[in-house]
Design an enzyme around this catalytic site. Sequence first.
Site, PDB file in Angstrom:
ATOM      1  N   ASP A 336       0.863  -1.170   0.000  1.00 47.34           N
ATOM      2  CA  ASP A 336       0.000   0.000   0.000  1.00 47.34           C
ATOM      3  C   ASP A 336       0.907   1.230   0.000  1.00 47.34           C
ATOM      4  OD1 ASP A 336      -2.409   1.477   0.316  1.00 47.34           O
ATOM      5  OD2 ASP A 336      -1.982   1.679   2.448  1.00 47.34           O
ATOM      6  N   ASP A 638      -2.318  -0.862   5.941  1.00 45.33           N
ATOM      7  CA  ASP A 638      -2.704  -0.361   7.252  1.00 45.33           C
ATOM      8  C   ASP A 638      -4.201  -0.132   7.378  1.00 45.33           C
ATOM      9  OD1 ASP A 638      -2.875   1.770   5.555  1.00 45.33           O
ATOM     10  OD2 ASP A 638      -1.528   3.090   6.666  1.00 45.33           O
ATOM     11  N   ASP A 642      -7.181  -3.089   3.142  1.00 41.48           N
ATOM     12  CA  ASP A 642      -6.073  -4.001   2.840  1.00 41.48           C
ATOM     13  C   ASP A 642      -6.268  -5.391   3.452  1.00 41.48           C
ATOM     14  OD1 ASP A 642      -4.641  -1.892   1.583  1.00 41.48           O
ATOM     15  OD2 ASP A 642      -4.011  -1.167   3.548  1.00 41.48           O
TER      16      ASP A 642
END
Length: 900
Positions: A336, A638, A642
């Site tokens: 990410d 985070d 995700d």
Amino acid sequence: MGSLQPHQHSTGLWYRKSVDQTLAELQTGTRGLTPDEAQARLLRVGANALPAKAVDPAWLRFARHFHDVLIYILLAAALATALMGHWTDTLVILAVAVINAAIGFFQENKAERSLAALRGMLSSSAHVIRDGAKLEIDAAELVPGDIIVLRPGDKIPADVRLFEVHHLQVEESMLTGESLTVAKHAEALDHEAQLADRTNLGYSGTSVSAGNAKGVVIGTGAATELGKINRMIATVDETETPLLRQIAQLGKRIFQLIIGMMLALFVIGFFWHDYPFGELLLSLISLAVASVPEGLPAIVSIILSLGVQRMARNKAIIRKLPTVETLGAMSVICSDKTGTLTMNEMTAKQVLTASASYAVEGQSYEPKGRITLAGATEPLDWAAHGNLAAFIRAVDICNDSSLQRDDSGRWSVVGGPTEGALKVLARKAELAEIEVRRLGKIPFDSAYKYMARRCDVDGEPLIYLKGAPDVLLRMCEQQFGSAGVEPLDRAYWEREMSHIASQGLRMLAAAYKPVPGAGGDIDHPDVQQGMVFLGVAGLMDPPRPEAIEAIAMCRQAGIQVKMITGDHPDTAVAIAGMLGMGNDLRAMTGQELEATDDEALKAVAMQYSVFARTSPEHKLRLVRALQANEQVVGMTGDGVNDAPALKQADVGIAMGIKGTEVTKEAADMVLTDDNFSTIANAVREGRRVYDNLKKTVLFVLPTNLAQGLIIVMAILAGAVVPLSPLQILWMNMATSTTLSFALAFEPGEAGMMRRAPRNAHESILNGFAVWRVFFVGGLLAAAAFLVEAWMLGQGQDTDHIRTMVLHTLVTAQWAYLFNCRLQERFSLNAALLRNGALLTVTLALVLLQCLVLYVPFMQTAFHTVPLSFGNWLAALGIGVLVFFVVELEKLVIRRWRARH
């Protein structure tokens, strides 16, 4: 109203419908549902809560650890010895099986808590309008069609179609991955939009940063976007790690070999040598026990546990033991962007005025860093850059955020991240103090894309304007240059702003105008004309400096790094370039990804390094596509968005500081410092652990083979088997496990992070390993027969011979331990002194052997007799001989490989 079947299947179309259409379709109105209708819908639709996942009882999870072919052999051996009345043998064999199951049970990941953590993210209460009255109810009682009221600080309790929106800003990074708050409105959208762009919807679990609104509930519980993620997490199967696959394959091969040998030897012993049935059965049980590396599961768990402890000291918390080894095989890291590769703190990097461009140093919200002319290094003479000072004052005064510093010295922003970045810029400028009296303001709204503030600055009445550059340029006919106010040069601004945009920077402009008169109020007509354009700030969420170094290390180790983000493609590509992720970078968008089928995605997933504007489903599909390419995939993140991809990945990596509880619970590893470079260090540790596991397998298996060969040769020769089942168990559990413990502490070999990731499907026993097992196994068996022949020549009894054979094999195994430190090079090097565990296990082995040889109850249990000092020296001499023969074999193989 009672016939309504609420639309609980999709929130995807509501953003394209008008408020009136939505209310009509949900059979509700702005006065809300009646209490009776709300209750009826609650009975039909169910509570606004995420379904819990059933957890297997503890006894069943424990019993699963007996589901292993090698354990089946031990249990069969225990049953056979019990039927024959050898109760000591039975109890010891059963104890070994139970100990192994207990180690596995306590080391496995405890109950899956990710869904419970996700349920905890839902709001506990909601403000609703029912039958015209405003009520506060339990959020679980919300139903589609309910009208809810949203205020600053609220957690949105369900998915809603917004109406009556007043300056509403929502923080949605947990779902979209974007660091900026999202400005919401009530108008219907006339085009397809990804989740992050549906600006008239509010999502369950997200937070209201500013403003107020009303909305009609369009989805509750499992039908919300959070519910979709919940379903994805629940349906993701646990992936088996490469090591567990290889250990399982090894177990099956050993099982097949043992069964084949036992059948063949039974036929030979019973029909050829006329062995008594009971004695033959006991010999075959000895063979089974000898050939099963029953200590291996315990050794693997211990080595992995030590790896977990080392990683914890290095800021990586491992939640599932096999993850340690999987890290060493990782070939792709999908990361990410926001908060993982970047700081998740907007920072002004550039300021453009009518006369110059300026670079701004520093990262994050800490107000440290110089402002210099672009390309220069010397400090600014602020007297010559009055237009820059005017711009900075404007964005500082026309600003509702503030900077604060906590007890640990960490800086943070109260308010929006963009405004916070401008406050940091003002602090870096260190301009002289002035007296400011703030009067009226026009709050920012996405409908007009600016904020205005009327104020007195050192007694001079001014209006400051801050907002989107294209909007402000339309309001200005003049600009503030180095010599003062001058006509606006629109071509200059458009050309320079195009250059800023190409760097992936977000832009924010400022303007001002004097307002003679004493009034304090301000309205839109006051800013529509006569404004003077001051300049533009280029802002970005900067890459973490340590992430740049870590990505370079990963690429050197043959690991691909891919960015998967909900952010804009241009921003994502610019950040990827700064991170050193490659040249000629292009981004594939979520919309393009949706149009690609699974088969085509396999190729695309390997080609692209940047995927932008992605949803949770896209991330999950990408991880699966990479796994379909035989890649071992790590996924970092985070946000809640995700979590499904983290659970699907071979290694799910969550951020410990900024990560949500959901992400941490779905992950295999949590970074306590949110530092991407910790992943590179974890990969190094994973490779070291795998190397040590392989060394351990190459240490344990030759002993099992030697024991098996001794029994096979004895049965074929029609002789007495020179080891009893319990002596074999003693050698396998008490000595093999003790000695192999030292290999867990071996430091990593040189060049470990310059080799490509290993093939996760390659057997832990490759051609070389099989040769080593047979070579050393044969060598140990030959040593045992040599000792047996020598002892027979001296006329010793069976117990004395068996004791000496046992002691010789244990000593030779200790000598072979030093061979296993390095697989191909000479083992007695300087690193030997760095492994204190070698001395510890040597002392432990001497103590254990003294126990089994000289303590009376141990002698009775294991049928041993005391050995003389001369016997110890003879065994030690054989051990030293074994060590040098194996080192000679290494030298020959090393030279053969060099020639070929």
